[in-house]
Design a protein around this motif. Sequence first.
Motif, PDB file in Angstrom:
ATOM      1  N   THR A  32       0.823  -1.198   0.000  1.00  0.00           N
ATOM      2  CA  THR A  32       0.000   0.000   0.000  1.00  0.00           C
ATOM      3  C   THR A  32       0.865   1.258   0.000  1.00  0.00           C
ATOM      4  O   THR A  32       0.405   2.325  -0.408  1.00  0.00           O
ATOM      5  CB  THR A  32      -0.913   0.042   1.236  1.00  0.00           C
ATOM      6  OG1 THR A  32      -0.105   0.179   2.417  1.00  0.00           O
ATOM      7  CG2 THR A  32      -1.750  -1.235   1.343  1.00  0.00           C
ATOM      8  N   GLY A  33       2.091   1.120   0.510  1.00  0.00           N
ATOM      9  CA  GLY A  33       2.968   2.282   0.618  1.00  0.00           C
ATOM     10  C   GLY A  33       2.584   3.224   1.728  1.00  0.00           C
ATOM     11  O   GLY A  33       3.118   4.334   1.818  1.00  0.00           O
ATOM     12  N   ILE A  34       1.661   2.799   2.609  1.00  0.00           N
ATOM     13  CA  ILE A  34       1.174   3.658   3.691  1.00  0.00           C
ATOM     14  C   ILE A  34       1.352   2.922   5.018  1.00  0.00           C
ATOM     15  O   ILE A  34       0.744   1.866   5.232  1.00  0.00           O
ATOM     16  CB  ILE A  34      -0.312   4.019   3.496  1.00  0.00           C
ATOM     17  CG1 ILE A  34      -0.526   4.715   2.163  1.00  0.00           C
ATOM     18  CG2 ILE A  34      -0.806   4.889   4.653  1.00  0.00           C
ATOM     19  CD1 ILE A  34      -1.979   4.945   1.823  1.00  0.00           C
ATOM     20  N   ASP A  35       2.193   3.447   5.900  1.00  0.00           N
ATOM     21  CA  ASP A  35       2.307   2.873   7.242  1.00  0.00           C
ATOM     22  C   ASP A  35       0.951   2.925   7.928  1.00  0.00           C
ATOM     23  O   ASP A  35       0.230   3.923   7.843  1.00  0.00           O
ATOM     24  CB  ASP A  35       3.319   3.659   8.071  1.00  0.00           C
ATOM     25  CG  ASP A  35       4.753   3.432   7.620  1.00  0.00           C
ATOM     26  OD1 ASP A  35       5.017   2.391   6.993  1.00  0.00           O
ATOM     27  OD2 ASP A  35       5.607   4.305   7.901  1.00  0.00           O
ATOM     28  N   GLY A  36       0.605   1.830   8.613  1.00  0.00           N
ATOM     29  CA  GLY A  36      -0.699   1.761   9.269  1.00  0.00           C
ATOM     30  C   GLY A  36      -1.812   1.291   8.361  1.00  0.00           C
ATOM     31  O   GLY A  36      -2.966   1.214   8.783  1.00  0.00           O
ATOM     32  N   ARG A  37      -1.467   0.930   7.117  1.00  0.00           N
ATOM     33  CA  ARG A  37      -2.426   0.382   6.149  1.00  0.00           C
ATOM     34  C   ARG A  37      -1.782  -0.876   5.565  1.00  0.00           C
ATOM     35  O   ARG A  37      -1.174  -0.853   4.496  1.00  0.00           O
ATOM     36  CB  ARG A  37      -2.725   1.410   5.067  1.00  0.00           C
ATOM     37  CG  ARG A  37      -3.865   1.056   4.120  1.00  0.00           C
ATOM     38  CD  ARG A  37      -4.098   2.212   3.136  1.00  0.00           C
ATOM     39  NE  ARG A  37      -5.064   1.890   2.113  1.00  0.00           N
ATOM     40  CZ  ARG A  37      -6.378   2.092   2.206  1.00  0.00           C
ATOM     41  NH1 ARG A  37      -6.878   2.629   3.297  1.00  0.00           N
ATOM     42  NH2 ARG A  37      -7.190   1.779   1.212  1.00  0.00           N
ATOM     43  N   PRO A  38      -1.913  -2.007   6.253  1.00  0.00           N
ATOM     44  CA  PRO A  38      -1.125  -3.195   5.911  1.00  0.00           C
ATOM     45  C   PRO A  38      -1.501  -3.802   4.561  1.00  0.00           C
ATOM     46  O   PRO A  38      -2.623  -3.634   4.055  1.00  0.00           O
ATOM     47  CB  PRO A  38      -1.466  -4.178   7.038  1.00  0.00           C
ATOM     48  CG  PRO A  38      -2.048  -3.343   8.132  1.00  0.00           C
ATOM     49  CD  PRO A  38      -2.735  -2.201   7.445  1.00  0.00           C
ATOM     50  N   SER A  39      -0.553  -4.526   3.999  1.00  0.00           N
ATOM     51  CA  SER A  39      -0.803  -5.293   2.783  1.00  0.00           C
ATOM     52  C   SER A  39      -0.786  -6.790   3.050  1.00  0.00           C
ATOM     53  O   SER A  39      -1.462  -7.539   2.355  1.00  0.00           O
ATOM     54  CB  SER A  39       0.238  -4.957   1.707  1.00  0.00           C
ATOM     55  OG  SER A  39       1.543  -5.269   2.155  1.00  0.00           O
ATOM     56  N   ALA A  40      -0.025  -7.234   4.055  1.00  0.00           N
ATOM     57  CA  ALA A  40       0.067  -8.676   4.298  1.00  0.00           C
ATOM     58  C   ALA A  40       0.634  -8.957   5.679  1.00  0.00           C
ATOM     59  O   ALA A  40       1.351  -8.137   6.266  1.00  0.00           O
ATOM     60  CB  ALA A  40       0.931  -9.345   3.232  1.00  0.00           C
ATOM     61  N   LEU A  41       0.314 -10.152   6.183  1.00  0.00           N
ATOM     62  CA  LEU A  41       0.955 -10.724   7.358  1.00  0.00           C
ATOM     63  C   LEU A  41       1.753 -11.942   6.900  1.00  0.00           C
ATOM     64  O   LEU A  41       1.317 -12.676   6.010  1.00  0.00           O
ATOM     65  CB  LEU A  41      -0.080 -11.149   8.402  1.00  0.00           C
ATOM     66  CG  LEU A  41      -0.989 -10.055   8.966  1.00  0.00           C
ATOM     67  CD1 LEU A  41      -1.980 -10.661   9.961  1.00  0.00           C
ATOM     68  CD2 LEU A  41      -0.179  -8.949   9.626  1.00  0.00           C
ATOM     69  N   LEU A  42       2.928 -12.145   7.511  1.00  0.00           N
ATOM     70  CA  LEU A  42       3.801 -13.244   7.109  1.00  0.00           C
ATOM     71  C   LEU A  42       4.250 -14.044   8.323  1.00  0.00           C
ATOM     72  O   LEU A  42       4.385 -13.502   9.423  1.00  0.00           O
ATOM     73  CB  LEU A  42       5.040 -12.723   6.370  1.00  0.00           C
ATOM     74  CG  LEU A  42       4.835 -11.884   5.113  1.00  0.00           C
ATOM     75  CD1 LEU A  42       4.741 -10.404   5.457  1.00  0.00           C
ATOM     76  CD2 LEU A  42       5.960 -12.121   4.127  1.00  0.00           C
TER      77      LEU A  42
END
Length: 275
Positions: A32-42
């Motif tokens: 997303t390029g935005i801290d606090g707006r996650p794209s994935a958990l690993l």
Amino acid sequence: MNKLLSTLPSALLLMAGLCLSSCSDNDDIKPTGIDGRPSALLSNGQVTASFVYSDNLFAGFQYPDGQAAHFNYENGAFSGISYTPPKDVADGHAWVHFAKTSDKTYEVSRGGEPAGDFGYREEIELDANELPFKVTFAGIYQQTVDGEKLITEDGRYTLLTFDPATRQLLKQEVFDNESNLLIKYTYEYDNASGNISHLEFPMYFLGWWYYRNANSNDFENIQFLNRRNNITKITSENREGNISTVTYTYKYNENNFPISVSCDKWEGEEVGIRY
């Protein structure tokens, strides 16, 4: 890691037009390029859940096996969640629907496969600050040829205490239907920005989510506490006076947002957070 809300009975309403990408490996992460707006958990470097967005709205989670949780909206307002099972499983569709019943109350209905025509109800009550302060389990209902029938009336309830300034959950007390306190949870946070602090969720939904996941320490569920800061400790005390704790430890990026988390109940596992 447990699948999100795998214990919920679930339903048939699917979010139309939502395009979900596979998350079988790290190449499928769409930052997303935005801290606090996650794209994935690993976990161990492999994606366990990806976050899906539709325009500026959080649209749900997608898992490598095809399982998904779809966050639904009506006229731009959050209305519920629908669930689809893994791609090789026929049963397992589910739903949760939120309906406003007065200025300060919401009804939550939920059900799905394999429960069939049985459903569950809760009521959420809001205070003067629009913060949820009480969630009551109303009972179990069945759809019959003669209409809806109440099968089991319950009355168990949970009282929620939020900090009015931060709107973070401080305490949760669970009572039986005779108002006997069963267990109390208290919550502590860090001073860093929460990993979902750039996502917007209505407080009535969050109150219900905290109530439903009070016993969970899975980060997919517990991260919904991180809407401002990040949860570091949950203490529970039952009516016999027995006390237990769960603690979370984070690593942060240069902007003071968490990029990984570990829990003392996870036996050495570390969950990575990608934005």
